[in-house]
Design a protein around this motif. Structure first.
Motif, PDB file in Angstrom:
ATOM      1  N   GLU A   1      -6.803  -6.553  -5.652  1.00 32.44           N
ATOM      2  CA  GLU A   1      -6.489  -5.341  -6.413  1.00 32.44           C
ATOM      3  C   GLU A   1      -7.063  -5.360  -7.825  1.00 32.44           C
TER       4      GLU A   1
ATOM      5  N   ASP B   1       0.825  -1.207   0.000  1.00 38.63           N
ATOM      6  CA  ASP B   1       0.000   0.000   0.000  1.00 38.63           C
ATOM      7  C   ASP B   1       0.860   1.259   0.000  1.00 38.63           C
ATOM      8  N   LEU B   2       1.963   1.245   0.741  1.00 37.99           N
ATOM      9  CA  LEU B   2       2.856   2.400   0.744  1.00 37.99           C
ATOM     10  C   LEU B   2       3.469   2.628  -0.630  1.00 37.99           C
TER      11      LEU B   2
ATOM     12  N   GLU C   1       2.188   1.693  -3.492  1.00 41.78           N
ATOM     13  CA  GLU C   1       1.132   2.137  -4.403  1.00 41.78           C
ATOM     14  C   GLU C   1       0.825   3.618  -4.193  1.00 41.78           C
ATOM     15  N   GLU C   2       0.754   4.040  -2.939  1.00 37.84           N
ATOM     16  CA  GLU C   2       0.494   5.455  -2.656  1.00 37.84           C
ATOM     17  C   GLU C   2       1.607   6.339  -3.197  1.00 37.84           C
ATOM     18  N   GLY C   3       2.823   5.825  -3.172  1.00 39.06           N
ATOM     19  CA  GLY C   3       3.960   6.579  -3.690  1.00 39.06           C
ATOM     20  C   GLY C   3       4.166   6.384  -5.175  1.00 39.06           C
ATOM     21  N   GLU C   4       3.202   5.716  -5.823  1.00 40.56           N
ATOM     22  CA  GLU C   4       3.276   5.437  -7.260  1.00 40.56           C
ATOM     23  C   GLU C   4       4.603   4.802  -7.629  1.00 40.56           C
TER      24      GLU C   4
END
Length: 362
Positions: free
Chosen positions: A149, A112-113, A115-118
């Protein structure tokens, strides 16, 4: 067929020797340059793999495990009595999803981290003893990624699977005699996997995103045994991370899983060489926002009991009946672990999962 304890010990010793020889030949195959030498090694590797499968089959039958293909086994017949909920869809995930709650949570937190940071590249290092089935943990997370996902859209995820079972293939890490040859092997792997070896270079693919791959994610799972570890592999892995650090926007998100087999890691008595590998992976993860998932530990009996009941069986007596047969078939060392600590090695648990999977698909 009935085998005496002496015969079983002989099979286990023979299997250990064959696996060591097989690992050695695979390493030699990775270093081979001459086509004739590669062909000869491939033939010998195929022959040894057949012998390993045959011995594993004998041992599985002797211990009443591996009974997914042995309908007459005690374990199979005991599992048949379970009441599995008709609405419970038993899929490939059920072959690998007992416990691992803590490590599973660590994976999803890291994912998740990223993904949030692309973060378009994701590297996960999984080190554990072979008895704890680290490749199966990687396999599990790929299946969960597909479900959570991508809503089960398999067209959005590119993976390599076994033709006979459909399960994720764990592939040998492409290696050579030094960092430069390792890089060459990896470029060849990517070009061959995506079928552009004759039309475009690896570098062009990373820089331009061409050919455009029609996937949201690509999952890759490699494995290497500690006996085949070389000091330059950390440099090789760093090169991989650097290469995928800023890919073209049209390149899918790549998830790399690296399974590193460390014998008896869960027992905590690491040799200096083993500690150096794990410390090296930890340093690599810290420097690069990669994730080290280790160690994988034996699971508690209660987790297996809960897994069986989650399938739909509400009667503890029936669950216990399956567990009694399962436990009686464990090898002596595995039975000792259970008697002393009520713990089970994942290599054995997955054999029971395979039986349940087979029953559900009859």
């Amino acid at each position: 067929m009935f085998y005496t304890p002496e015969e079983i010990q002989g099979f286990e010793a023979q299997l250990e020797l064959l696996v060591r020889k097989l690992n050695f030949l695979k390493k030699e195959r990775g270093l081979a340059v001459d086509a004739n030498a590669k062909f000869s090694l491939d033939e010998e590797i195929n022959q040894l793999e057949g012998q390993v499968r045959e011995l594993k089959s004998k041992l599985s039958g002797a211990h009443n495990l591996g009974a997914a293909d042995n309908r007459g086994s005690l374990l199979y017949e005991a599992a048949r009595e379970l009441n599995i909920d008709e609405d419970e869809e038993i899929g490939l995930l059920h072959l690998v999803n007992v416990d691992r709650k803590e490590m599973r949570g660590k994976f999803w937190e890291a994912f998740d981290l990223k993904e949030e940071g692309e973060q378009e590249f994701q590297f996960y290092f999984v080190s554990a003893c072979p008895s704890q089935m680290p490749p199966s943990f990687s396999e599990r997370m790929v299946y969960e990624l597909l479900a959570e996902e991508l809503d089960g859209d398999s067209d959005a995820l590119h993976i390599i699977t076994h033709e006979d079972s459909g399960r994720l293939r764990i592939q040998d890490l492409p290696v050579g005699r030094n960092t430069r040859k390792c890089q060459q092997r990896f470029k060849e792997y990517v070009q061959e996997r995506f079928h552009f070896a004759d039309t475009q270079s690896f570098e062009a693919f990373i820089e331009t995103g061409v050919p455009k791959l029609p996937y949201d994610y690509v999952a890759v799972a490699f494995e290497i045994h500690e006996r085949n570890w070389e000091d330059f592999l950390l440099e090789y892995l760093q090169w991989m991370i650097d290469t995928f650090r800023c890919p073209h926007r049209d390149v899918p998100t790549f998830l790399f899983f690296f399974v590193v087999y460390i014998e008896k890691q869960h027992e905590g008595k690491l040799s200096p060489a083993q500690k150096a590998i794990i410390d090296g992976l930890a340093g690599l993860a810290q420097r690069n926002e990669a994730t080290l998932l280790t160690p994988l530990l034996p699971i508690e009996e209660a987790d297996l009991r809960a897994w069986l009941m989650d399938l739909g069986e509400r009667n503890p007596n029936k669950v216990q009946q399956v567990l009694d047969v399962f436990l009686s078939g464990l090898r002596e060392a595995d039975q000792q672990l259970y008697k002393e600590k009520k713990l089970l090695n994942m290599k054995d648990v997955e054999e029971l999962q395979a039986v349940i999977y087979r029953l559900a698909h009859e």
